[in-house]
Design a protein around this motif. Structure first.
Motif: not given
Length: 497
Positions: A19, A23, A26-27, A169, A173, A176-177, A180-181
């Motif tokens: 995950v 993330i 995606i970010t 990550y 990302g 942002r990553s 959110w992480n």
């Protein structure tokens, strides 16, 4: 002490790592500019920033070692320091946030450049970069040492896996990553803590009523110690005063936190996140301290056969008493990794932001395109990640006392930076030379207090909550006095009103 993961526990652990990487990918699609990569386009919601602030200041030490404090004689009295955090962050909201939202700043230390000059900015940023990467490299070592001891994985493998996933990550990302992480990781380790509370209630004869009775009999439920002491960190005055000044330094001047404020949609949103984070931290610390009290109660009924240090008791309980292969051991391992990765990823992003905005861009003779700057920022993320992994592997060759001293030195930056910001806010007549003299004096005094002023038994005469106050006061006082010898000239290049 070792545990073998069942397939359900392993699935939970692998799921967390998957995950986190997802993330990042995606970010990362939204990162088309340096500002979006380093500041999330200044559009992140306040509640996500709040979760990130709390997760960032929660290391593996909080998840595993804080229960050791509750397990010992200190009990819940550690919370006095967290109460100082509430007071300190209120001051951060009122005094420091207006400085950071006065113009579109990219780095906390650009405030010092505007008020005190470029040399002071460079010194502050360099101090941040050195102490942050040394400190977080050592924290990664501590996380790796815990994983090695509990799961008998090779140490280098432990730190490389944690470090590599975090680098990956963060590389894609950006902030942002990271944020959110951090939010997901915060939820994971809190759920793990709540699960531990429930398991202990179930295993202790008499359950909740016996735990409360035990806490009262042993004074572990006592919250306040009104007796003033410089050597005892767990008294009301050290908590309120020392804790407040410490959090003003860490959350008011450390770019790892300031970077989050700059990613908010407004100063009001940033202020809401900062203040409420102090409340959440109090509750979070209370949770992990209470786990320690429950552990003391549990082992009073089922005494340990081996001598174990208090900060390793929780790990021992997880290995021996958590239900096997139902996902809970995997969840606690995920919580340990989450705490380590949230701090590490935040450190990587903030270090890149400081290096790019305080050194790389100012030193370039030709303008740098934003596309090139974004590419450079990403590879700097890899560089800092590799550096912290290297520090953690190097630390594995050192004596434990050396590591503890290095961590103490890494903590000096909060006091020194706060003293510099105090000089900048006061706008005294001190020149850059005078301000730097103040900073050096602060470092010398902190080294003296921390490593020389010892009792005959080798204990500290001045407890750690007071160090930020001592460092900031010395830096401010000496810098102000040095201003009479090295005054700021009228033709100074500073941006004074």
């Amino acid at each position: 002490m070792a545990v073998e993961l069942g397939w359900i526990d392993g699935l939970v652990l692998v799921g967390l790592l998957g995950v986190a990487i997802a993330i990042g990918f995606i970010t990362g699609r939204k990162n088309t500019t340096t500002e979006s990569y380093l500041l999330g386009s200044r559009s992140l919601p306040w509640w996500a920033i709040l979760g990130s602030i709390v997760a960032t200041e929660t290391s593996t030490a909080t998840v595993l070692s804080l229960p050791g404090v509750g397990y010992g004689e200190t009990g819940m009295r550690w919370l006095q320091i967290a109460l100082g955090f509430v007071l300190g962050r209120t001051i951060v909201v009122m005094v420091f946030l207006p400085l950071y939202f006065d113009g579109k700043l990219m780095s906390a230390y650009q405030v010092l450049e505007k008020r005190l000059g470029s040399k002071v900015k460079s010194f502050a940023s360099l101090l941040f970069l050195v102490t942050r990467n040394l400190g977080d490299g050592l924290r990664l070592y501590l996380a790796g040492a815990v994983l090695e001891a509990v799961f008998h994985w090779p140490f280098v493998q432990c730190v490389v896996v944690v470090g590599s996933v975090t680098i990956l990550y963060t590389f894609f990302g950006g902030l942002r990553s990271v944020i959110w992480n951090d939010c997901i990781q915060f939820v994971i380790y809190v759920i793990g803590g709540i699960a531990a509370v429930a398991i202990l209630i179930h295993l202790i004869p008499g359950g909740w009523s016996e735990i409360w009775s035990f806490a009262g009999r042993t004074d572990r439920s006592v919250l306040f110690n009104p007796e003033f002491s410089l050597s005892n960190p767990y008294n009301l005055w050290a908590g309120l005063i020392g804790g407040a000044v410490l959090t003003i330094g860490t959350h008011g001047t450390d770019h790892m936190m300031v970077q989050r404020y700059l990613s908010a949609r407004s100063q009001q949103d940033a202020g809401r996140a900062v203040f409420l984070s102090s409340i959440v931290v109090v509750v979070q610390f209370a949770l992990f301290l209470w786990i320690g009290v429950q552990l003391a109660c549990f082992y009073s009924h089922y005494p340990l056969t081996d001598s174990i240090k208090p900060d390793k008791v929780f790990a021992h309980f997880i290995v021996d008493h958590f239900p096997k292969n139902v996902g809970l051991i995997g969840l606690m391992l995920a919580a340990i990794l989450a705490a380590a990765m949230s701090t590490l990823s935040s450190s990587l992003s903030a270090s890149v932001s400081a290096l790019v905005n305080d050194f790389y861009v100012p030193l370039k003779r030709q303008p740098v395109s934003d596309r090139q700057l974004l590419r450079v920022s990403r590879w700097m993320t890899v560089g800092f990640g590799v550096l912290q992994i290297a520090v953690s592997i190097w630390a594995n060759t050192l004596d434990e006392s050396v590591i503890n001293n290095a961590l103490k030195i890494a903590g000096f930056s909060a006091g020194i930076l706060l003293g510099l910001f105090a000089l900048g806010i006061a706008r005294r007549r001190a020149s850059q030379t005078a301000v730097l003299i103040g900073a050096v004096a602060g470092i010398v005094v902190l080294v003296t207090v921390s490593f020389i002023l010892k009792t005959p038994e080798g204990a500290d005469r001045v407890a750690w909550p007071w160090l930020a106050l001592i460092g900031s006061t010395t830096t401010f006082a000496v810098g102000s006095l040095a201003g009479f010898v090295f005054p700021r000239h009228a033709r100074s290049s500073l941006n004074s009103p």
